[in-house]
Design an enzyme around this catalytic site. Sequence first.
Site, PDB file in Angstrom:
ATOM      1  N   THR B 191       0.878  -1.184   0.000  1.00 44.34           N
ATOM      2  CA  THR B 191       0.000   0.000   0.000  1.00 44.34           C
ATOM      3  C   THR B 191       0.894   1.205   0.000  1.00 44.34           C
ATOM      4  O   THR B 191       0.705   2.166   0.703  1.00 44.34           O
ATOM      5  CB  THR B 191      -0.878   0.043   1.248  1.00 44.34           C
ATOM      6  OG1 THR B 191      -1.448  -1.227   1.405  1.00 44.34           O
ATOM      7  CG2 THR B 191      -1.984   1.069   1.106  1.00 44.34           C
ATOM      8  N   ASN B 399      -4.784  -3.103  12.799  1.00 46.04           N
ATOM      9  CA  ASN B 399      -5.386  -3.831  11.688  1.00 46.04           C
ATOM     10  C   ASN B 399      -6.727  -4.464  12.031  1.00 46.04           C
ATOM     11  O   ASN B 399      -7.508  -4.776  11.145  1.00 46.04           O
ATOM     12  CB  ASN B 399      -4.404  -4.860  11.151  1.00 46.04           C
ATOM     13  CG  ASN B 399      -3.364  -4.173  10.294  1.00 46.04           C
ATOM     14  OD1 ASN B 399      -3.696  -3.615   9.264  1.00 46.04           O
ATOM     15  ND2 ASN B 399      -2.127  -4.157  10.763  1.00 46.04           N
TER      16      ASN B 399
END
Lengths: 404, 404
Positions: B191, B399
Amino acid sequence: MAVNLAPPAALTPIAGVKWSTVGAAIKSAERDDIAVCWLAENTITAGVFTKNAFAAAPVTVARRHLTAVAPRALLINSGNANAGTGIAGEQDALTLCDQIAVARGFEQAEILPFSTGVIGQALPMTRMAPALSVLCDNDTDAGWLAAARAIMTTDTVPKGTSRRVDLGGGRYCDITGITKGSGMICPNMATMLAFIATDATIAEPDLHQALVMANQASFNSITVDGDTSTNDAAMLSATGQGAAIECNEAGWGAFVAALTGLMQELACAIVRDGEGATRFMDIHIAGAADIDEARAVGFTVAQSPLFKTAAFAGDPNWGRILAAVGRAPIDDLAIDGVDIAIGDVAIVAGGQPRPDYVEAEAAAVMASPEFTIRVGLGRGSAETHVFTSDLSYEYVRINAEYRS
Amino acid sequence: MAVNLAPPAALTPIAGVKWSTVGAAIKSAERDDIAVCWLAENTITAGVFTKNAFAAAPVTVARRHLTAVAPRALLINSGNANAGTGIAGEQDALTLCDQIAVARGFEQAEILPFSTGVIGQALPMTRMAPALSVLCDNDTDAGWLAAARAIMTTDTVPKGTSRRVDLGGGRYCDITGITKGSGMICPNMATMLAFIATDATIAEPDLHQALVMANQASFNSITVDGDTSTNDAAMLSATGQGAAIECNEAGWGAFVAALTGLMQELACAIVRDGEGATRFMDIHIAGAADIDEARAVGFTVAQSPLFKTAAFAGDPNWGRILAAVGRAPIDDLAIDGVDIAIGDVAIVAGGQPRPDYVEAEAAAVMASPEFTIRVGLGRGSAETHVFTSDLSYEYVRINAEYRS
């Protein structure tokens, strides 16, 4: 913390198998940490071992002994893996085998050693030797559950199960197995040990073939953290005190199916008791060109920390599944063949998000402690299941504090 | 939480590059989340993109546009990755390119779109379109740091750096780059987005070669969690407003070295700001038969959750390093060639634990937030560095809660 996992209510004794257990304070003084499985004369044993290049000393010895002669005793300790201990570690394993052999009148090579626990420390030989003397005078054919407890390390629940198999023609056999493992769990096995026995009469080549086949669908299809340990082994003994069965006859399929089912239950018990696990997930990959490809995709999803943390949160963040499928090591994946579902809730079809997808439905599936992730690849007819757990705070705590 | 990482004090403007930033409340209303990099006429741009089969819509469009014509604007948004969004997502990316192109009199293909953030949600086009109108009237050549902030997602620190390069013969050029990324970081990028520019005059083939070489030692040598994102891209633009340099002359080595150093600093900044990172580690693999083998071992260690949790705890549990080396996907590893050290503390030599090893010395090294793990394979002369962070409670929290 284990997910839908209770200790076994009862384990069927196997004619020709006895167990002894004893405490040697290897890591903790509060429990038994050595178990010996005594195998009757004429028992045939097959084994599969870790593929880690740094195989531990006991693995090296057990592998060598198994090729030399049929084993009469399996000597297992928890609390210390006797791995990364070099030549001295191998000598320690042999010394322990010798002690058992002398006490019972066996050859050294008739003893197979197994160790599990922390890596890189020498076995506490001065505590283990006196404990072994006690152990050799104490054995029972009802000792399976005690053995399952003695071989635990970070396991929170002892793991074992039994099957009675109808071999046809009025013949039956029993299979009982125990296992341990909770972290460092991965294909080619892990800090995982399994000891399985049947009273059936089976020739060595058939027994070995059955073990390898069942192992692929069980211990080689689970992952907790992607790590493969230096100490993994799964042993299958046939004592020859019950019905005879061979691979060319009708009943063989029933035997292999029962063995596979038993080993899958044991393997999944490891995942259910995975370090810090709060979810148990079946990653079902279908439509693959071949089984290797299906496994590659299944393990990529199952080992993705991002997927595993989303699973911990019960968050249907399916983009992380899609991203894991997309980076799996297979050639020329065409995304327009890919389907993704969480439980029965279809999310992606032909590589496109489904307009009728309702996130609350997927969230409802993931609120459960146990569910299936389905991935279709649209490339063929091979399929497989990979079983895994989530990644939680507790996983980090257990592994950060393991030695403290 | 970032490890030894401060925001850049100053970033050198590059002649021929301007930046605009604006807020569109894509995920949060409190910050700018769109940046546009304006490239002067005659600028040459090279790019490398994710190898994930599920490349996001903007990646597909940017790759296609880059092959068609030299770009004049790079349009970047954070907060939403426009990934897993199918055909509609690609149309959204094109619509945004169109708006920029019309406002500034470019062709649609002269605009490259980039998105980063959550996967699987449509871009909020109704908020982005008015924001883009504002943005097109506001640009500055001093906007690098504002852009570094606008492209952040879970990053906690904006990331950028500059280099002045002595090309010889009294010629100099400047290079400035910014990057973002914190999770889903892995080889073939993540990412992760990086935008780098120089005022040097460089032909496209040379520029592309320099980017690919520098990328291998930087963004392709880091891992936070082993996941590769659908959105990664690193772009290198040469505006041609400064000194000319080509690959056959003496000064080229200085340019490539400076570019590699700059990109390695940016890549390591991503690891230092890795999700939940409390340690920054250089996994140095030497004595490999070839570079692929060195990288395979380095990434196996760097991605081992067991090693990473031990690192979090500052625990020199070297058995986990040894176990990871042993399971690395290389053929015929002979353990008697393997050396392992933590910092300068030698632990394993020739596959055997060193008798003079003192654990307190290794623990002292690991008490630091930054250290090197050295593995020698004894198979050849290839070596590499893989940079990684530890696995902490905070990684799990970030996360698990990303979308909540």
